[in-house]
Design an enzyme around this catalytic site. Structure first.
Site, PDB file in Angstrom:
ATOM      1  N   HIS A   1       0.808  -1.226   0.000  1.00 14.78           N
ATOM      2  CA  HIS A   1       0.000   0.000   0.000  1.00 14.78           C
ATOM      3  C   HIS A   1       0.839   1.273   0.000  1.00 14.78           C
ATOM      4  CE1 HIS A   1       1.024  -0.226   4.272  1.00 14.78           C
ATOM      5  NE2 HIS A   1       0.700   1.049   4.363  1.00 14.78           N
ATOM      6  N   ARG A   2       2.140   1.161   0.263  1.00 10.27           N
ATOM      7  CA  ARG A   2       2.944   2.393   0.383  1.00 10.27           C
ATOM      8  C   ARG A   2       3.147   3.035  -0.982  1.00 10.27           C
ATOM      9  NH1 ARG A   2       4.365   3.258   5.430  1.00 10.27           N
ATOM     10  NH2 ARG A   2       4.326   1.452   6.819  1.00 10.27           N
TER      11      ARG A   2
END
Length: 365
Positions: A210-211
């Site tokens: 998700h980063r």
């Protein structure tokens, strides 16, 4: 009466807060003069955070939701501060407890201090030393104005000492996230996708990415996914994926018969998958703590981590963000050479009880 205000802004915060609520309730049952108020800043809107979510954690709905989600980080910070200042003036507290490292943690700590209310930071002292991460700024600001630090590791204690925090402000108590994990472990729930995908224990991997550094750069996410798919042999890859990330992957036409992109899962369902997986590939921090306690091999696609004890003591390896690091890690895993790891000190499910006992002993509250 000791009045405690507990702050949560995102789903993982509630996992850290829930055991503290239970420990306060236990203290009340034992005749202690302590009360709490649960404030949800509304920083993250999450459709899975329904009444069922609070029921699963066995905690009441928040006393108030400030509804401060949306907008840029600065707009969100301002909205949380405005809402929480009104809340704290209307419902004064002796101590504000903030957890983790989201925007709400920092914003509510600032508001409390300006109203001359003491602040305790659960998970104080952890550092990635990566100032490009908003979470690191949140940690640094929060810890600069915190009165009491409840820490998860000796590394965190050392970080605080090195920044000038006095020994008497540091309380090494363990990890409340692990309190929740151990309490809920017997209740992990088989998700529908288990049977739909024909999953078998230790014969699939779980992925979470998700980063922005990984998912927002098209060339990077494509290279990572290609390497993971090529080197994961015949093992299914289960990827509970955020809609925004799913859109990027679909635009890049990333697909494979073994890659199963599924809707985000609830806490009990996700950890059911993790506990039975062959390994986890992630860029999350909290998941590395959970895999360490469950003894599951974990590959972290980041260049740094604020939880180094998951590497030095646990099952986690920091691969970095170079896609070429994936092949040797996969080879090690499939040869059965991944480290077994151990569980860090005080990650025993009793952290919240220690926190509340310490608060009850504070003479200055």
């Amino acid at each position: 009466m000791r009045k405690i205000t507990l702050i949560a802004g995102a789903r993982p915060n509630f996992m850290k807060i829930a055991p503290i609520i239970h420990a306060i309730q236990n203290a009340q049952d034992n005749g202690n003069d302590i009360s709490y108020r649960l404030v949800h800043t509304g920083q993250h809107y999450d459709k899975k955070m329904s009444g069922d979510f609070f029921e699963q954690l066995n905690i009441p709905d928040p006393d108030v939701n400030l509804g401060a989600g949306g907008g840029s980080q600065s707009e969100q910070t301002a909205s949380i501060m405005i809402g929480f200042e009104k809340e704290l003036i209307a419902n004064p507290a002796d101590l504000v407890i903030v957890v983790g490292d989201v925007t709400s943690t920092m914003a509510c700590a600032i508001v409390a201090q300006k109203l001359h209310i003491k602040v305790a930071h659960v998970e104080g002292g952890i550092r990635s030393n990566d100032w490009t991460m908003p979470e690191e700024i949140n940690r640094l600001v929060t810890d600069a104005i915190t009165n009491y630090f409840f820490t998860t590791s000796e590394i965190a204690n050392e970080n605080l000492r090195n920044s000038g925090v006095k020994e008497e402000q540091i309380f090494y108590v363990g990890n409340t996230m692990i309190d929740t994990l151990l309490k809920q472990r017997s209740r992990f729930a088989k998700p529908d996708i288990w049977d739909q995908l024909g999953l078998k224990e230790k014969e699939y991997m779980v992925m979470t990415l998700h980063r922005p550094a990984n998912v927002d750069q098209e060339a990077q996410i494509k290279s990572l996914m290609d390497e993971i798919i090529v080197h994961s042999k015949d093992v299914p890859l289960v990827f509970p994926v955020h809609p925004r990330t799913a859109k990027i992957l679909n635009n890049l036409k990333i697909s494979h018969p073994r890659l199963h992109m599924v809707e985000p899962l609830g806490y009990l369902e996700f950890n059911y998958l993790v506990e039975r997986s062959k390994a986890v590939i992630t860029d999350s921090g909290g998941i590395t703590e959970e895999t360490t306690v469950m003894g599951i091999p974990c590959m972290t696609l980041r260049d740094n981590t604020e939880r180094p004890e998951t590497i030095t003591e646990g099952t986690n390896e920091l691969l970095g963000t170079d896609p070429k690091a994936i092949q040797p890690a996969m080879e090690k895993l499939f040869k059965g050479e991944w480290k077994t790891g151990g569980i860090p000190k005080l990650w025993d499910g009793k952290t919240a009880g220690r926190i509340v006992d310490i608060i009850l002993d504070f003479k200055e509250l």
